[in-house]
Design a protein around this motif. Structure first.
Motif, PDB file in Angstrom:
ATOM      1  N   UNK A  90       6.179   1.423   0.599  1.00 39.89           N
ATOM      2  CA  UNK A  90       5.517   0.761  -0.053  1.00 39.89           C
ATOM      3  C   UNK A  90       4.372   0.168   1.197  1.00 39.89           C
ATOM      4  N   UNK A  91       4.990  -0.495   2.158  1.00 38.18           N
ATOM      5  CA  UNK A  91       3.971  -0.908   3.440  1.00 38.18           C
ATOM      6  C   UNK A  91       4.877  -0.189   4.433  1.00 38.18           C
ATOM      7  N   UNK A  92       4.873   0.747   5.099  1.00 35.16           N
ATOM      8  CA  UNK A  92       5.341   1.658   5.893  1.00 35.16           C
ATOM      9  C   UNK A  92       3.702   1.191   6.826  1.00 35.16           C
ATOM     10  N   UNK A  93       3.831   0.688   8.337  1.00 32.06           N
ATOM     11  CA  UNK A  93       2.123   1.154   8.331  1.00 32.06           C
ATOM     12  C   UNK A  93       1.413   1.959   8.160  1.00 32.06           C
ATOM     13  N   UNK A  94       2.088   3.356   8.188  1.00 35.78           N
ATOM     14  CA  UNK A  94       1.842   4.707   8.523  1.00 35.78           C
ATOM     15  C   UNK A  94       0.735   5.022   7.813  1.00 35.78           C
ATOM     16  N   UNK A  95       0.854   4.192   6.584  1.00 40.04           N
ATOM     17  CA  UNK A  95      -0.373   4.446   5.464  1.00 40.04           C
ATOM     18  C   UNK A  95      -1.636   4.247   6.164  1.00 40.04           C
ATOM     19  N   UNK A  96      -1.315   3.115   6.695  1.00 38.22           N
ATOM     20  CA  UNK A  96      -2.807   2.688   7.904  1.00 38.22           C
ATOM     21  C   UNK A  96      -3.172   1.590   7.171  1.00 38.22           C
ATOM     22  N   UNK A  97      -4.630   1.045   7.294  1.00 36.70           N
ATOM     23  CA  UNK A  97      -4.748  -0.778   7.005  1.00 36.70           C
ATOM     24  C   UNK A  97      -4.338  -0.809   5.997  1.00 36.70           C
ATOM     25  N   UNK A  98      -3.432  -2.118   5.781  1.00 35.90           N
ATOM     26  CA  UNK A  98      -3.198  -2.727   4.004  1.00 35.90           C
ATOM     27  C   UNK A  98      -4.466  -3.195   3.121  1.00 35.90           C
ATOM     28  N   UNK A  99      -4.634  -2.511   2.245  1.00 37.87           N
ATOM     29  CA  UNK A  99      -5.628  -2.545   0.911  1.00 37.87           C
ATOM     30  C   UNK A  99      -5.512  -4.174   0.015  1.00 37.87           C
ATOM     31  N   UNK A 100      -6.144  -5.245   0.779  1.00 38.59           N
ATOM     32  CA  UNK A 100      -6.043  -6.351   0.317  1.00 38.59           C
ATOM     33  C   UNK A 100      -5.635  -6.048  -1.585  1.00 38.59           C
ATOM     34  N   UNK A 101      -6.571  -5.182  -1.982  1.00 40.68           N
ATOM     35  CA  UNK A 101      -6.798  -5.284  -3.199  1.00 40.68           C
ATOM     36  C   UNK A 101      -5.689  -4.689  -3.943  1.00 40.68           C
ATOM     37  N   UNK A 102      -4.507  -3.773  -3.260  1.00 44.93           N
ATOM     38  CA  UNK A 102      -3.168  -2.887  -3.155  1.00 44.93           C
ATOM     39  C   UNK A 102      -2.386  -3.922  -4.134  1.00 44.93           C
ATOM     40  N   UNK A 103      -1.862  -3.496  -5.485  1.00 40.73           N
ATOM     41  CA  UNK A 103      -1.037  -4.667  -5.864  1.00 40.73           C
ATOM     42  C   UNK A 103       0.496  -3.914  -5.886  1.00 40.73           C
ATOM     43  N   UNK A 104       1.442  -4.650  -6.116  1.00 43.19           N
ATOM     44  CA  UNK A 104       3.117  -4.449  -5.017  1.00 43.19           C
ATOM     45  C   UNK A 104       2.840  -3.251  -6.361  1.00 43.19           C
ATOM     46  N   UNK A 105       4.354  -2.621  -5.893  1.00 37.06           N
ATOM     47  CA  UNK A 105       3.925  -1.459  -6.877  1.00 37.06           C
ATOM     48  C   UNK A 105       5.087  -2.034  -8.174  1.00 37.06           C
ATOM     49  N   UNK A 106       5.649  -2.790  -8.304  1.00 30.90           N
ATOM     50  CA  UNK A 106       6.775  -3.547  -9.411  1.00 30.90           C
ATOM     51  C   UNK A 106       5.364  -3.316 -10.633  1.00 30.90           C
ATOM     52  N   UNK A 107       4.193  -3.640 -10.039  1.00 32.96           N
ATOM     53  CA  UNK A 107       2.509  -4.289 -10.901  1.00 32.96           C
ATOM     54  C   UNK A 107       2.137  -2.743 -11.258  1.00 32.96           C
ATOM     55  N   UNK A 108       2.742  -2.023 -10.904  1.00 33.54           N
ATOM     56  CA  UNK A 108       1.700  -1.106 -11.709  1.00 33.54           C
ATOM     57  C   UNK A 108       2.984   0.507 -12.030  1.00 33.54           C
ATOM     58  N   UNK A 109       3.962   0.194 -11.364  1.00 36.65           N
ATOM     59  CA  UNK A 109       5.012   1.316 -12.186  1.00 36.65           C
ATOM     60  C   UNK A 109       4.881   1.575 -13.670  1.00 36.65           C
ATOM     61  N   UNK A 110       5.161   2.312 -14.512  1.00 34.79           N
ATOM     62  CA  UNK A 110       5.516   2.299 -16.236  1.00 34.79           C
ATOM     63  C   UNK A 110       6.666   2.882 -15.853  1.00 34.79           C
ATOM     64  N   UNK A 111       7.809   1.953 -17.096  1.00 37.72           N
ATOM     65  CA  UNK A 111       8.660   2.079 -16.801  1.00 37.72           C
ATOM     66  C   UNK A 111       9.779   2.405 -18.399  1.00 37.72           C
TER      67      UNK A 111
END
Length: 353
Positions: free
Chosen positions: A231-252
């Motif tokens: 999720x935090x891999x630098x290849x995705x580009x500059x981090x989006x400060x508004x992006x939530x951690x994946x644990x907060x957006x996954x459907x369980x």
């Protein structure tokens, strides 16, 4: 399969949005489960022979018993996958059939040309443990989905010959049409009717407290830690400060099953997030077993949907029927030790997005 799909090259057609399962519980702070190692002594998995393998000649019930095999449903026909290579097997001219998205080419094989399997002719098989069908013949079946252009062909549509050449070829037994599948049903399996029935997990209710407990354990597991790095891999580009951690957006999605023989409860959990094509995706899965008052995480993985739990060798421990579908579509029966007992694949000729 990789945990994340990171597509660098886009197709000319916009990618479709991947849809996840509906989350069942909200995020909440819970006390983590104290788990044993992935496969501790009490949950040691004894390797079993592939269920599709033929029984030993001195089998007391019947020679060449079919222990387990995937059922393949095509328009107007039902087949059972058999073991063995197709190279050198004599066959007839392929004929074409297709559904909404899938193409199939079937070439008949004479029983005399399949000495390892011809004893199955006329045999009664139990399908999913709910009905029976009779083996009526044999064939080589090739299947695929997608567009001929992605196979390097100039045809506008698939033909029997091109499907037979480019699809995954496998030996199959033809079945009488007495066990039609329910709409959208998949992962069906066949078993010799003279064998004891395989135990299929029975789904039972699961309260919110237990759902949150296994979720907390999954989120603290090794597969979740690997998801953090992706999720935090630098290849995705500059981090989006508004992006939530994946644990907060996954459907369980969490489900519980009981084993009819042992009475033990098993729990499956999947945390999934799928963005549009070329965007971040998370898909982490785990299975828990409750035994002697102890809950143990006995399996975890990525990019697989645990469709069902089935005890095919009746030893009290479930095997899992897993489905993965990004790119080539694949269903697999595997042990908790990740030994694949049988699988069936549907190759995809199209944009990998």
């Amino acid at each position: 399969m990789q945990l994340f799909t990171h597509v660098a090259l886009w197709c000319s057609v916009a990618g479709a949005t991947v849809l996840g399962a509906v989350g069942l519980v909200s995020r909440a702070a819970v006390e983590p489960i104290t788990t044993a190692p992935m496969l501790d002594a009490i949950d040691a998995i004894e390797a079993i022979a592939p269920p599709t393998a033929l029984a030993a000649p001195d089998d007391p019930v019947k020679p060449e018993l079919l222990r387990y095999a995937f059922v393949i449903d095509e328009p107007g026909a039902t087949y059972v996958k058999l073991t063995g290579a197709v190279d050198g097997v004599k066959h007839g001219k392929p004929t074409l059939a297709h559904g909404e998205y899938e193409w199939a080419a079937t070439a008949d094989v004479a029983p005399a040309d399949l000495p390892a399997h011809r004893a199955l002719l006329g045999r009664t098989l139990a399908i999913d443990g709910t009905c029976t069908a009779t083996v009526t013949g044999f064939a080589i079946l090739a299947r695929l989905t997608g567009d001929p252009a992605y196979a390097g062909l100039h045809d506008e549509a698939w033909h029997a010959r091109s499907v037979f050449a480019h699809g995954t070829q496998q030996l199959v037994a033809k079945l009488s049409n007495t066990c039609a599948p329910k709409p959208d049903q998949r992962d069906r399996f066949a078993r010799d009717a003279v064998l004891p029935a395989a135990v299929v997990g029975t789904e039972v209710p699961l309260d919110v407290t237990d759902q949150l407990a296994v979720e907390a354990d999954l989120f603290a597991s090794d597969v979740a830690t690997a998801a953090d790095a992706r999720w935090d891999d630098p290849s995705w580009g500059e981090p989006d400060p508004k992006e939530k951690p994946w644990r907060a957006v996954v459907d369980v999605t969490t489900k519980a099953y009981t084993h009819a023989t042992t009475g033990e409860r098993w729990i499956t959990i999947r945390a999934f997030y799928g963005g549009s094509c070329g965007m971040k995706t998370v898909d982490v899965v785990a299975i828990y077993r409750e035994r002697a008052g102890k809950r143990t995480r006995v399996w975890s993985g990525t990019d697989e949907d645990v469709a069902r739990l089935v005890d095919v060798d009746n030893d009290g421990t479930f095997e899992l029927l897993a489905h993965s579908g990004f790119g080539d579509d694949r269903d697999a029966l595997q042990t908790l030790a990740n030994v694949t007992l049988d699988d069936v694949a549907l190759p995809y000729f199209g944009c990998p997005c």
